[in-house]
Design an enzyme around this catalytic site. Structure first.
Site, PDB file in Angstrom:
ATOM      1  N   GLU A 195       0.829  -1.211   0.000  1.00 40.13           N
ATOM      2  CA  GLU A 195       0.000   0.000   0.000  1.00 40.13           C
ATOM      3  C   GLU A 195       0.860   1.256   0.000  1.00 40.13           C
ATOM      4  OE1 GLU A 195      -2.202   3.411   1.881  1.00 40.13           O
ATOM      5  OE2 GLU A 195      -0.445   2.312   2.634  1.00 40.13           O
ATOM      6  N   ASP A 242      -7.899   1.438   8.254  1.00 40.11           N
ATOM      7  CA  ASP A 242      -6.566   2.032   8.124  1.00 40.11           C
ATOM      8  C   ASP A 242      -6.420   3.173   9.124  1.00 40.11           C
ATOM      9  OD1 ASP A 242      -4.027   2.468   7.175  1.00 40.11           O
ATOM     10  OD2 ASP A 242      -4.626   3.109   5.169  1.00 40.11           O
TER      11      ASP A 242
END
Length: 386
Positions: A195, A242
């Site tokens: 990511e 997240d």
């Protein structure tokens, strides 16, 4: 032939209706007495045998730390959730920092479907977090980003697994689990790699694993008679966690219009858990304040860059659980285990469990939990920012 086609059309129609209606809130009794609560040892940052601590190491894609954390996930599913199917999706990319060298990225996919079902006929609640850490600064841990969210998901799926078994066993015994005709709903966990940007965030230097997986699943087809045409289509809801676990008061807006209903359901679960006094962290906070947001209000779907983008761009419904204001430790060496608020981490794990249980309609299938005193905010022991 016509009879078979009619049955398929009726099944497809039932899926469309149930996709809107299928969500069953847990009773107060289940929330208080039956829903498994986080074990503090699982989130102890020093207990290497439990959920969180083994992830709190540098885990840049292609490095030994990345492989070590991936093995931790594999061991978790093999030992704690043997009925789940674990697979991997691999890719390689060149990055701005590696020249001509191809960097490997490994996504882990863990899935549990109803017994006897065919993959093309199962829609999935898909719980997602990235497990990689930043290339720079050297030694970066990324506790909120996203070691803690990974551990939260591990707790959530372990907590609902027995109830899933109870539900599917009961339905099978009653003759209600017909893989050819009934609504079929399974659950997936995606631990995504790559990511983080290696140099600076761009469309090509970020979300490496997510981009690869979304593209591959878009072109991985189910049999023609399946309810879902491809693997991507099988994702009913993509729930991405997240930057969670900070001691700071960080609220999360409702980002996506098409999945606002799921945000509302999670906000309602948060409200009920707080009302029942089941959270250990500050009871006056509200993480999900947009429960009453109107359909005509602005939804900033593409402002927050994250792993959901290649999925959302292909039509997947996304519930993005990320604060609009990032933790002050974001992308610094202070984003480590010592700067987590473990009470917040445990509360997010509990909230994610409740949401998953409601989405999978597990009311009535949880066993009575051993009596356990909940540490309220006034006597909770938690780490706060140093």
């Amino acid at each position: 032939m016509w009879q078979q086609l009619s049955k398929w059309l009726l099944t497809a129609l039932s899926f469309l209706l149930l996709d809107v209606l299928a969500y069953a809130p847990l009773s107060d009794d289940t929330l208080v007495n039956r829903l498994p609560r986080p074990d503090t040892a699982d989130f102890d940052i020093l207990q290497t045998g439990n959920l969180l601590a083994p992830i709190l190491i540098p885990r840049v894609p292609g490095t030994p730390g990345s492989k070590q954390v991936l093995q931790h996930f594999v061991d978790f599913f093999n030992q704690s959730l043997p009925d789940w199917t674990v697979s991997f999706q691999n890719s390689t990319f060149k990055t701005p920092t590696h020249g001509e060298q191809e960097v490997p990225f490994i996504n882990l996919i863990a899935t549990r479907d109803p017994p006897g079902s065919q993959p093309g006929n199962v829609g999935h609640l898909t719980l997602v977090a990235h497990y990689d850490s930043k290339y720079q600064p050297e030694g970066f841990i990324g506790a909120t980003d996203s070691a803690a969210p990974c551990a939260m998901l591990m707790h959530a799926v372990r907590s609902i697994d027995a109830a899933l078994t109870n539900k599917w066993n009961f339905m099978s015994a009653q003759g209600d689990l017909d893989p050819d005709f009934e609504e079929l709903k399974g659950i997936q966990v995606l631990f995504l790699d790559g990511e983080e940007a290696f140099h600076s965030w761009s469309s090509t230097d970020s979300i490496y694993g997510a981009r690869s997986l979304a593209e591959e699943w878009e072109h991985t087809m189910h049999p023609a008679t399946s309810i879902y045409k491809n693997y991507l289509d099988s994702i009913d809801l993509f729930v991405l966690l997240d930057l969670l676990g900070s001691p700071e008061d960080l609220s999360i807006p409702s980002w996506q219009h098409t999945s606002h209903w799921s945000y509302v359901k999670m906000a309602e679960a948060e409200e009920r858990l707080r009302k029942q006094g089941l959270f250990k962290s500050n009871p006056d906070r509200v993480w999900l304040p947009d429960k009453n947001k109107k359909e005509t209000d602005v939804f900033n779907s593409y402002i927050m860059q994250d792993d959901h983008l290649p999925f959302m761009a292909r039509g997947v419904h996304v519930l993005h659980l990320i604060p609009s204001r990032f933790p002050s430790v974001w992308h610094t060496m202070r984003d480590d285990g010592e700067h987590l608020d473990i009470a917040v981490v445990e509360d997010w794990a509990l909230l994610t469990t409740a949401f998953a249980a409601e989405y999978m309609e597990l009311e009535g299938y949880f066993e009575q939990q051993p009596s356990k005193r909940v540490k309220r905010n006034d006597d909770a022991i938690s780490k706060t920012e140093l």
